[in-house]
Design a protein around this motif. Structure first.
Motif, mmCIF file in Angstrom:
data_model
loop_
_atom_site.group_PDB
_atom_site.id
_atom_site.type_symbol
_atom_site.label_atom_id
_atom_site.label_comp_id
_atom_site.label_asym_id
_atom_site.label_seq_id
_atom_site.Cartn_x
_atom_site.Cartn_y
_atom_site.Cartn_z
ATOM 1 N N HIS A 240 -36.701 17.782 -3.061
ATOM 2 C CA HIS A 240 -36.351 17.661 -1.562
ATOM 3 C C HIS A 240 -37.358 16.713 -0.801
ATOM 4 C CE1 HIS A 240 -39.720 20.205 -0.919
ATOM 5 N NE2 HIS A 240 -39.609 20.135 0.274
ATOM 6 N N GLY A 241 -36.639 16.299 0.471
ATOM 7 C CA GLY A 241 -37.296 15.604 1.207
ATOM 8 C C GLY A 241 -36.601 15.092 2.415
ATOM 9 N N ALA A 242 -37.344 14.103 3.144
ATOM 10 C CA ALA A 242 -36.855 13.725 4.298
ATOM 11 C C ALA A 242 -35.560 13.016 3.963
ATOM 12 C CB ALA A 242 -37.630 12.605 5.116
ATOM 13 N N LYS A 243 -34.516 12.575 4.972
ATOM 14 C CA LYS A 243 -33.557 11.996 4.604
ATOM 15 C C LYS A 243 -33.339 10.511 4.672
ATOM 16 C CE LYS A 243 -29.871 15.590 5.638
ATOM 17 N NZ LYS A 243 -28.690 15.771 6.485
ATOM 18 N N GLU A 244 -34.583 9.917 4.880
ATOM 19 C CA GLU A 244 -34.481 8.549 5.047
ATOM 20 C C GLU A 244 -36.120 8.241 4.390
ATOM 21 O OE1 GLU A 244 -36.856 7.860 9.516
ATOM 22 O OE2 GLU A 244 -34.719 8.053 9.364
ATOM 23 N N GLY A 245 -36.251 6.793 4.138
ATOM 24 C CA GLY A 245 -37.601 6.475 3.259
ATOM 25 C C GLY A 245 -37.097 5.727 2.150
ATOM 26 N N ARG A 246 -38.185 5.384 1.311
ATOM 27 C CA ARG A 246 -38.035 4.225 0.221
ATOM 28 C C ARG A 246 -37.259 4.887 -1.127
ATOM 29 N NH1 ARG A 246 -42.574 0.677 -2.580
ATOM 30 N NH2 ARG A 246 -41.233 -0.466 -4.011
ATOM 31 N N LYS A 247 -37.572 6.066 -0.890
ATOM 32 C CA LYS A 247 -36.853 6.607 -2.091
ATOM 33 C C LYS A 247 -35.576 7.076 -2.089
ATOM 34 C CE LYS A 247 -38.499 11.606 -1.685
ATOM 35 N NZ LYS A 247 -39.532 11.288 -0.562
ATOM 36 N N ILE A 248 -35.297 7.413 -0.858
ATOM 37 C CA ILE A 248 -33.730 7.611 -0.410
ATOM 38 C C ILE A 248 -32.893 6.356 -0.521
ATOM 39 C CG2 ILE A 248 -32.121 8.481 1.335
ATOM 40 C CD1 ILE A 248 -33.735 10.871 0.253
ATOM 41 N N ASN A 249 -33.483 5.037 -0.180
ATOM 42 C CA ASN A 249 -32.993 3.901 -0.214
ATOM 43 C C ASN A 249 -32.747 3.455 -1.788
ATOM 44 O OD1 ASN A 249 -33.024 3.791 2.369
ATOM 45 N ND2 ASN A 249 -34.770 2.604 2.720
ATOM 46 N N LEU A 250 -33.757 3.965 -2.686
ATOM 47 C CA LEU A 250 -33.651 3.693 -3.963
ATOM 48 C C LEU A 250 -32.626 4.475 -4.628
ATOM 49 C CD1 LEU A 250 -37.187 2.925 -4.676
ATOM 50 C CD2 LEU A 250 -35.398 1.164 -4.713
ATOM 51 N N ILE A 251 -32.594 5.661 -4.167
ATOM 52 C CA ILE A 251 -31.437 6.520 -4.868
ATOM 53 C C ILE A 251 -30.044 6.125 -4.697
ATOM 54 C CG2 ILE A 251 -30.330 8.896 -4.879
ATOM 55 C CD1 ILE A 251 -33.398 9.937 -4.289
ATOM 56 N N SER A 252 -29.745 5.604 -3.255
ATOM 57 C CA SER A 252 -28.667 5.069 -2.711
ATOM 58 C C SER A 252 -28.222 3.799 -3.760
ATOM 59 C CB SER A 252 -28.619 4.762 -1.324
ATOM 60 O OG SER A 252 -28.977 5.958 -0.664
ATOM 61 N N LYS A 253 -29.312 2.945 -4.066
ATOM 62 C CA LYS A 253 -28.808 1.807 -4.991
ATOM 63 C C LYS A 253 -28.790 1.856 -6.302
ATOM 64 C CE LYS A 253 -31.258 -0.827 -1.417
ATOM 65 N NZ LYS A 253 -32.404 -1.823 -1.192
ATOM 66 N N THR A 254 -29.402 2.945 -7.053
ATOM 67 C CA THR A 254 -29.270 3.124 -8.316
ATOM 68 C C THR A 254 -29.281 4.706 -8.746
ATOM 69 O OG1 THR A 254 -30.144 2.552 -10.672
ATOM 70 C CG2 THR A 254 -31.664 2.889 -8.951
ATOM 71 N N ASN A 255 -28.601 5.010 -9.997
ATOM 72 C CA ASN A 255 -28.685 6.304 -10.192
ATOM 73 C C ASN A 255 -29.490 6.374 -11.579
ATOM 74 O OD1 ASN A 255 -26.956 4.993 -12.248
ATOM 75 N ND2 ASN A 255 -25.610 6.821 -12.444
ATOM 76 N N LYS A 256 -30.171 5.613 -12.117
ATOM 77 C CA LYS A 256 -31.001 5.685 -13.185
ATOM 78 C C LYS A 256 -32.484 5.794 -12.919
ATOM 79 C CE LYS A 256 -27.689 3.261 -16.091
ATOM 80 N NZ LYS A 256 -27.431 2.126 -16.870
ATOM 81 N N VAL A 257 -33.330 6.635 -13.566
ATOM 82 C CA VAL A 257 -34.627 6.759 -13.309
ATOM 83 C C VAL A 257 -35.437 7.270 -14.490
ATOM 84 C CG1 VAL A 257 -34.135 7.335 -10.723
ATOM 85 C CG2 VAL A 257 -34.465 9.246 -12.447
ATOM 86 N N SER A 258 -36.669 7.050 -14.433
ATOM 87 C CA SER A 258 -37.510 7.837 -15.440
ATOM 88 C C SER A 258 -38.391 8.900 -14.783
ATOM 89 C CB SER A 258 -38.117 6.753 -16.193
ATOM 90 O OG SER A 258 -39.151 6.003 -15.277
ATOM 91 N N PHE A 259 -38.968 9.662 -15.542
ATOM 92 C CA PHE A 259 -39.825 10.848 -14.910
ATOM 93 C C PHE A 259 -40.706 11.134 -15.921
ATOM 94 C CE2 PHE A 259 -36.346 12.975 -17.075
ATOM 95 C CZ PHE A 259 -36.817 13.779 -18.022
ATOM 96 N N GLU A 260 -42.089 11.893 -15.333
ATOM 97 C CA GLU A 260 -43.033 11.945 -16.204
ATOM 98 C C GLU A 260 -43.755 13.516 -15.669
ATOM 99 O OE1 GLU A 260 -47.216 12.169 -17.536
ATOM 100 O OE2 GLU A 260 -46.475 12.076 -15.560
ATOM 101 N N MET A 261 -43.952 14.044 -16.541
ATOM 102 C CA MET A 261 -44.990 15.371 -15.805
ATOM 103 C C MET A 261 -46.092 15.599 -16.991
ATOM 104 S SD MET A 261 -42.194 18.297 -16.309
ATOM 105 C CE MET A 261 -41.167 17.350 -14.953
ATOM 106 N N ASP A 262 -47.157 16.038 -16.647
ATOM 107 C CA ASP A 262 -48.260 16.236 -17.717
ATOM 108 C C ASP A 262 -49.057 17.669 -17.138
ATOM 109 O OD1 ASP A 262 -50.516 15.149 -16.225
ATOM 110 O OD2 ASP A 262 -49.179 13.502 -16.407
ATOM 111 N N SER A 263 -49.645 18.223 -18.105
ATOM 112 C CA SER A 263 -50.453 19.500 -17.706
ATOM 113 C C SER A 263 -51.559 19.651 -18.859
ATOM 114 C CB SER A 263 -49.652 20.648 -17.471
ATOM 115 O OG SER A 263 -50.135 21.839 -17.494
#
Length: 158
Positions: free
Chosen positions: A57-80
């Motif tokens: 979740h997050g704000a309805k505007e900003g860089r990540k929102i713009n990027l989600i609007s332009k592409t649907n492909k992402v990568s992700f990472e988590m560690d612990s």
């Protein structure tokens, strides 16, 4: 994966590891600026019929929102579970860890019922508690997005 001896394939173990993480980093390719944008986020998680989803979740505007609007492909990472393994010489030092990397399709969640479910998963990941209630104004005021996992690899050195 180069170190097959550290690869984790057990689906239950992977789910348990994800549930023990507190941050998921999403990587976007920003074609306009020809660079990669990585953002660390709190997340929620569900495995529905052997299909993994991460919720954010997050704000309805900003860089990540713009990027989600332009592409649907992402990568992700988590560690612990990081811990330094001390050696007698620099080359004998190592690190204990668990990590997950993957790719997925990111999209906005628009329907309020799914938004409430996603927010409950996010809250559960952080608090261990579900059954939160979210007023409609709150649901309408926040951007919710999800990643449907398309590939995933898990590695540990314990």
């Amino acid at each position: 994966m180069r170190r097959k001896d550290r690869e984790v394939l057990d689906e239950t173990k992977i789910d348990e590891f994800i549930k023990n993480c507190d941050c998921c980093r999403i990587g976007f390719y920003d074609k306009e600026n020809d660079n990669v944008y990585i953002v660390p986020l709190n997340f929620g998680y569900s495995n529905i019929d052997n299909k993994r989803f991460f919720y954010f979740h997050g704000a309805k505007e900003g860089r990540k929102i713009n990027l989600i609007s332009k592409t649907n492909k992402v990568s992700f990472e988590m560690d612990s579970n990081h811990e330094l393994i001390v050696g007698k010489m620099p080359c004998n030092y190592s690190e204990r860890y668990q990590c997950i990397m993957g790719t997925g399709l990111i999209s906005f969640v628009e329907e309020n019922k799914e938004k409430a479910m996603a927010l409950n998963e996010i809250m559960f990941q952080s608090t261990g508690k579900k059954d939160w209630k979210f007023p409609e104004a709150m649901l309408n005021g926040v951007a919710i997005f999800k990643i449907e996992v398309t590939s995933l690899s898990c590695k540990e050195h314990l």
